[in-house]
Design an enzyme around this catalytic site. Structure first.
Site, short mmCIF file in Angstrom:
data_model
loop_
_atom_site.label_atom_id
_atom_site.label_comp_id
_atom_site.label_asym_id
_atom_site.label_seq_id
_atom_site.Cartn_x
_atom_site.Cartn_y
_atom_site.Cartn_z
N ASP A 258 27.36 -16.38 -13.52
CA ASP A 258 26.83 -16.58 -12.16
C ASP A 258 25.78 -15.52 -11.91
O ASP A 258 25.79 -14.42 -12.53
CB ASP A 258 28.03 -16.69 -11.21
N HIS B 195 27.44 -21.14 -14.17
CA HIS B 195 27.87 -21.76 -12.81
C HIS B 195 28.23 -23.19 -13.10
O HIS B 195 28.67 -23.78 -12.29
CB HIS B 195 26.46 -21.60 -12.05
N SER C 211 30.63 -24.47 -6.04
CA SER C 211 29.29 -24.08 -5.71
C SER C 211 29.19 -24.45 -3.92
O SER C 211 29.92 -23.97 -3.22
CB SER C 211 28.13 -24.96 -6.20
#
Length: 251
Positions: free
Chosen positions: A194, A226, A108
């Site tokens: 995602d 994610h 991320s």
């Protein structure tokens, strides 16, 4: 033009809120669950390795490293964070001159910082021309953001307070340079669940690196979101775990 510029403000907020996209848990519980999993994983890692925790590499409060050693012994807040990561790698090379290589794995926002490391002019950090240890030797970028401009229009920027200039300066997508002979291998990873914006950014950044001559692999992982895309690294059988170990073993 199409793309993120045509989205409503709420739609753009949703695109950069990963907790809204997981099919496993609702958005009010998945972040707490993710923090619990990663905290437990950190404790397991610290129990199974020799560590040097909170090692300062600069004078700032946040300029500290947690170093995990193998048991066998074989202008802005954003600008500051990028500089800190670069300085931490230079510190590692100086502190441990006998290491064979440094491998980055970022998830991320961490993937964004790892991508910024790839842009570093290491002559500024006095670690070249002695380039026996490439910086880094390999990079694994998991569910990252590589163009920060869309974030200017979301809640994410409330804490970062980036201007457009700062966002552009710190967007790896906007600064892809031709690969040099010492350029490392890069693995760009994205999760099936995602958001479409995260998936687009990963795919376009990987393609841009490849077009510039970098050694790039794109890995689109099915059945993960994610959060568990990185949580599963504790599992030996997980495909991403295997790919990373294979990357390191080829050094």
């Amino acid at each position: 033009m199409g793309g993120w510029r045509d989205m409503s403000a709420q739609a753009l907020e949703d695109q950069y809120s990963p907790s809204r996209w997981s099919p496993r848990l609702d958005r009010d519980t998945i972040i707490d669950a993710h923090l619990a999993v990663t905290a437990a994983g950190t404790e397991r890692a610290r129990a199974s390795a020799q560590t040097s925790l909170h090692v300062p590499y600069g004078k700032g409060d946040g300029e500290k490293l947690d170093i995990y050693l193998p048991t066998d012994h074989s202008g802005s807040h954003m600008d500051t964070m990028v500089l800190q990561v670069r300085r931490s790698l230079a510190f590692l090379v100086e502190q441990y001159p006998g290491i064979r290589g440094i491998y980055l794995c970022g998830h991320s926002a961490g993937a964004h910082l790892a991508a910024m490391v790839l842009l570093t002019d290491w002559t500024e950090f006095h670690v070249v021309p002695d380039i026996r240890v490439a910086l880094p030797s390999g990079a694994v970028l998991v569910s990252g953001v590589y163009d920060l401009e869309p974030i200017l229009h979301t809640y994410v920027n409330d804490a970062l307070n980036m201007s457009r200039e700062v966002a552009q300066r710190n967007s790896p997508m906007r600064h892809v340079a031709p690969a040099v002979p010492a350029a490392c291998e890069v693995l760009v990873v994205v999760a099936q669940h995602d958001s479409p914006e995260f998936r687009r950014q990963s795919q376009e950044y990987g393609q841009a690196l490849r077009a510039a001559g970098w050694s790039v692999s794109l890995l689109d992982l099915a059945g993960v979101d994610h959060f568990d895309v990185i949580e599963k690294l504790s599992e030996d059988s997980y495909i991403l775990t295997q790919v990373i170990l294979n990357m390191i073993s080829r050094a």
